[in-house]
Design an enzyme around this catalytic site. Structure first.
Site, PDB file in Angstrom:
ATOM      1  N   ASP A 123     -62.945  20.243  31.294  1.00  0.00           N
ATOM      2  CA  ASP A 123     -62.283  19.404  30.305  1.00  0.00           C
ATOM      3  C   ASP A 123     -60.795  19.257  30.669  1.00  0.00           C
ATOM      4  OD1 ASP A 123     -62.772  18.155  27.432  1.00  0.00           O
ATOM      5  OD2 ASP A 123     -60.920  19.299  27.257  1.00  0.00           O
ATOM      6  N   TRP A 124     -59.869  19.459  29.699  1.00  0.00           N
ATOM      7  CA  TRP A 124     -58.440  19.343  30.005  1.00  0.00           C
ATOM      8  C   TRP A 124     -57.988  20.392  31.019  1.00  0.00           C
ATOM      9  CZ3 TRP A 124     -54.001  16.724  29.894  1.00  0.00           C
ATOM     10  CH2 TRP A 124     -53.945  15.546  29.158  1.00  0.00           C
ATOM     11  N   TRP A 164     -64.658  10.206  20.373  1.00  0.00           N
ATOM     12  CA  TRP A 164     -64.042  11.524  20.184  1.00  0.00           C
ATOM     13  C   TRP A 164     -62.542  11.390  19.966  1.00  0.00           C
ATOM     14  CZ3 TRP A 164     -63.356  16.182  18.827  1.00  0.00           C
ATOM     15  CH2 TRP A 164     -62.398  17.013  19.432  1.00  0.00           C
TER      16      TRP A 164
END
Length: 305
Positions: A123-124, A164
């Site tokens: 993810d990030w 999202w």
């Protein structure tokens, strides 16, 4: 702006998280300072592996992988990004920027692990970690990436991500533990859900979590596009082992695995996989396979005996 520090009482009795606390003071910018929390498990002279979490999780996400990696001979370093976990949390969403997140994590890496390291990112953790690989490829022995990418505008975002991003920005109810539950394929226990809620006692503490999706540079006018394009030159040429292990049940980033593998030189010929029964938070659903991927890539690189 207020800097929110963590309440130790909210982190009591975390399941399968017996790890000692470590802290580093970070220059946040505009005259502010904050403390970054991180895990440091395994022998200090062992080959280090950096474990970068994403949105809206924290180092608790790595509790299942760390024992496997330490047993294999690694020193595991897992920071809580500023705004997440036990790390300090500025309460102003506008204070969080992509460039600041990169700088905060780079400060931590330079102070805690200046030597070469393996990297696992999701993810990030990938938007930060892959950027760092592209900018300083010689500091990374190998990389395993899961459910992440390094975006460069173009408006090519999945419908799942757009939904999202809007939810994170506008939803009056932003319950972190429930978000983790929905984005995994295996059931979380009530204690695990509470552990993901623990860093966020109130709305102000969620400023970073709400801000993160807005910072992803999927449109051409987003800050970070130019820097990511420049980083892709180094990332694409990265010729050390680069493995992708993505959860196929992730509607946000699951489809990005093959594309990422196709663009990095060191990914050629490796056993990339789309993991079944695996959601966005792959560390919860398939920790053994992910840890084994890190071990195999580090051995292939000659970084781990």
């Amino acid at each position: 702006m207020k800097i929110i520090s963590y309440d130790p009482a909210r982190f009591a009795d975390l399941p399968d998280y017996p790890f000692a606390e470590n802290w580093l003071e970070i220059e946040l910018g505009d005259g502010h300072h904050g403390r970054m929390h991180y895990l440091d498990e395994g022998p200090r002279n062992a080959p280090p592996v950096l474990l970068f979490h994403g949105e809206p999780s924290w180092s608790f996400l790595y509790r299942k992988m760390i024992p496997i990696l330490v047993e294999a001979g690694f020193r595991c370093l897992a920071p809580d990004l500023i705004g997440f976990g036990k790390s300090d949390k500025p309460d102003d969403p506008s204070f969080y920027t992509y460039v600041r997140h990169v700088d905060w994590l780079q400060q931590w890496r330079n102070a805690v692990c200046p030597q070469d390291a393996a990297l696992f990112c999701q993810d990030w953790g990938g938007l930060l970690g892959l950027r760092m690989v592209g900018e300083e490829p010689d500091r990374f022995a190998c990389v395993v990436a899961s459910n992440t990418f390094l975006p460069t505008g173009g408006g090519q975002a999945s419908a799942g991500f757009i939904a999202w991003r809007e939810f994170a920005k506008t939803s009056p109810e932003f319950e972190i533990g429930a978000i983790l539950q929905r984005a995994t394929q295996t059931e979380r226990s009530p204690a695990e859900i509470a552990a993901y809620d623990a860093p966020f006692p109130n709305e102000a503490s969620k400023a970073g979590a709400r801000a993160f999706p807005q910072l992803v540079p999927v449109e051409d006018d987003k800050p970070g596009v130019a820097e990511n394009k420049a980083a892709w030159a180094g990332l694409a040429a990265f010729d050390r082992p680069f493995l992708t292990l993505f959860g196929e049940n992730d509607p946000v980033l699951g489809s990005a695995g093959p594309l990422l593998a196709s663009r990095v030189k060191g990914a050629a010929g490796l056993p990339h996989a789309m993991l079944s029964h695996c959601g966005h938070f792959s560390q919860e659903d398939r920790p053994e396979e992910l840890a084994q991927g890190v071990i195999e890539m580090a051995r292939k690189a000659g970084f781990l005996p």
